[in-house]
Enzyme design. Structure first.
Site, short mmCIF file in Angstrom:
data_model
loop_
_atom_site.label_atom_id
_atom_site.label_comp_id
_atom_site.label_asym_id
_atom_site.label_seq_id
_atom_site.Cartn_x
_atom_site.Cartn_y
_atom_site.Cartn_z
N SER A 208 0.79 -1.22 0.00
CA SER A 208 0.00 0.00 0.00
C SER A 208 0.82 1.27 0.00
O SER A 208 0.32 2.33 -0.42
CB SER A 208 -0.93 0.01 1.21
N HIS A 236 -5.29 -4.37 -1.77
CA HIS A 236 -5.16 -3.32 -2.77
C HIS A 236 -5.15 -3.87 -4.20
O HIS A 236 -4.70 -3.18 -5.12
CB HIS A 236 -3.89 -2.51 -2.51
N LYS A 266 -11.95 -0.99 -0.52
CA LYS A 266 -11.07 -0.22 -1.40
C LYS A 266 -11.68 -0.18 -2.80
O LYS A 266 -12.57 0.60 -3.06
CB LYS A 266 -9.66 -0.79 -1.33
#
Length: 417
Positions: A208, A236, A266
């Site tokens: 990240s 992610h 996300k």
């Protein structure tokens, strides 16, 4: 006796030691170390939004112009997508706004089951299990597996680090994204091992803060050589590749990864986390993962929103392509200006190095209408302070150009480019 009554000796209350806490002193220490942070309310979760100063306990006041947000993980812009919002509203109406209990009691609803079937299909596994957050997912899964040995990438997410601390496992840390060091670490441990041991190797797929990608195929090779289990955190990456998968799916490794973890908060624009794997793994986790067993189930509207978002991610190839086009344009533009941009994914770390200059760059970008705060130690290593730029599929060409113009102007003002 009269002398004692007159205060000649300490009373029991006077002799009571102070075993409390000093929040004000701790906050002052953080401020001295330039580590104190405040909440920054946003008007809406989108590519553009107005922001407000932290009001404390007072009502929020939004004033001023909209700013362009390049600091969110809403990569596909699905948090405000019409179909996703409609799915959340329908679940709230039909099922309820909250699960009302642990999934093991009465909090297991059709919204949860439909989401989990969709996740398992996208990840190529037998089953999936949704948790209330990504953090709870990692902590619950790793502690429930209860390995004897954990071998973890040195830049893994804080939730993985905390999970390792909560187990009784002997934990080894291997050099970041270095399968050779992973293999050497496993070889060293194998020499020391006595009797049978359970080993868990765990790594993020996309990191990240650096925006780089683990060498998953080489990691699989090493793990299989030593008979360990492998857990991949796709927080992610989920939803960003073909058919809504992550890097594991992009590289065709689903059958070599024992535990696939990811988040719903996300790219999928909702809330929560999940684990995908074998049916027996999921049955074990729903019985043994304390952060699942002892938490109220994920809110049904969040589950429904995540399912709808996953469907959009799987079906809307153009949306994914738009994200990668925005990423390429930003990376090329930032490098052309003279910035050092790390990574190879949708996360663009613009590395400045010096803490003070990085924070000044973040503030100056804000003055130019761009929200992209500085990231400093201890979140990242000393000497690598950076601006973490996160484009969305919903950023327009005008938004991208405005970001580049702001970086150019701010860099020239601060003598960074």
């Amino acid at each position: 006796m009269s002398g004692e009554a007159d205060g000649g000796a300490d009373t029991p209350r006077d002799r009571t030691p102070d075993r409390g806490f000093d929040p004000a002193g701790r906050l002052a220490a953080r401020a001295r170390d330039d580590l104190r942070r405040d909440l920054t309310p946003v008007e809406r979760v989108a590519a553009r939004s107005r922001l407000a100063e932290d009001p404390g306990s007072d009502p929020i006041t939004f004033d001023g112009d909209e700013r362009v947000v390049f600091a969110a993980n809403n990569y596909l812009g699905l948090a405000g997508e019409e179909r996703v919002r409609a799915a959340a509203a329908e679940a709230a109406s039909d099922v309820g706004t909250g699960a009302g209990a642990s999934r093991l009691i009465t909090g297991d609803t059709p919204a949860h089951r439909e989401l989990e079937r969709e996740l398992a299909d996208a990840k190529g596994t037998e089953r999936a299990l949704a948790f209330s957050s990504g953090y709870a997912t990692n902590v619950g899964t790793i502690t429930a597996l209860d390995p004897d040995v954990i071998i973890s990438d040195e830049l893994n997410h804080a939730s993985i680090v905390d999970a390792c601390r909560l187990t009784d496992a002997e934990t080894y840390v291997y050099d970041h994204c270095d399968p050779t060091d992973l293999r050497a670490t496993m070889r060293e441990r194998s020499r020391e091992a006595t009797g049978e041991e359970s080993w868990l190797v765990v790594t993020d797929s996309v990191f990240s803060m650096d925006g780089d990608v683990a060498s998953l195929a080489a990691i699989c090779d090493a793990v299989e050589e030593f008979g360990a289990w492998l857990m991949i955190d796709e927080a992610h990456a989920t939803g960003l590749y073909a058919d809504g998968g992550g890097v594991v799916q992009r590289e065709g490794l689903a059958d070599r990864v024992h535990v696939q973890m990811g988040t719903l908060s996300k790219a999928l624009g909702s809330q929560g986390g999940y684990v995908a794997g074998s049916a027996t793994l999921i049955e074990h986790l729903l019985n043994a993962a304390r952060s699942f067993v002892f938490s109220t189930g994920l809110a049904p509207p969040s589950a429904a929103a995540a399912r709808a978002a996953l469907r959009v991610a799987r079906e809307d190839e153009r949306r994914r392509e738009q994200l990668w086009e925005n990423v390429a344009r930003l990376r090329d533009g930032l490098e052309a200006i003279g910035y050092d941009v790390w990574g190879e994914t949708q996360i663009l770390p613009v590395v400045v190095g010096d803490r003070e200059r990085t924070m000044a760059l973040g503030d100056t970008l804000d003055d130019h209408g761009i929200v992209a705060p500085g990231i400093r130690p201890p979140t990242v290593p000393e000497g690598t302070s950076r601006i973490r730029v996160a484009p969305m599929a919903t950023h327009t060409e005008e938004d991208i150009q405005r970001c580049l113009d702001a970086f150019r102007a701010a860099g020239e003002e601060l003598d960074l480019v």
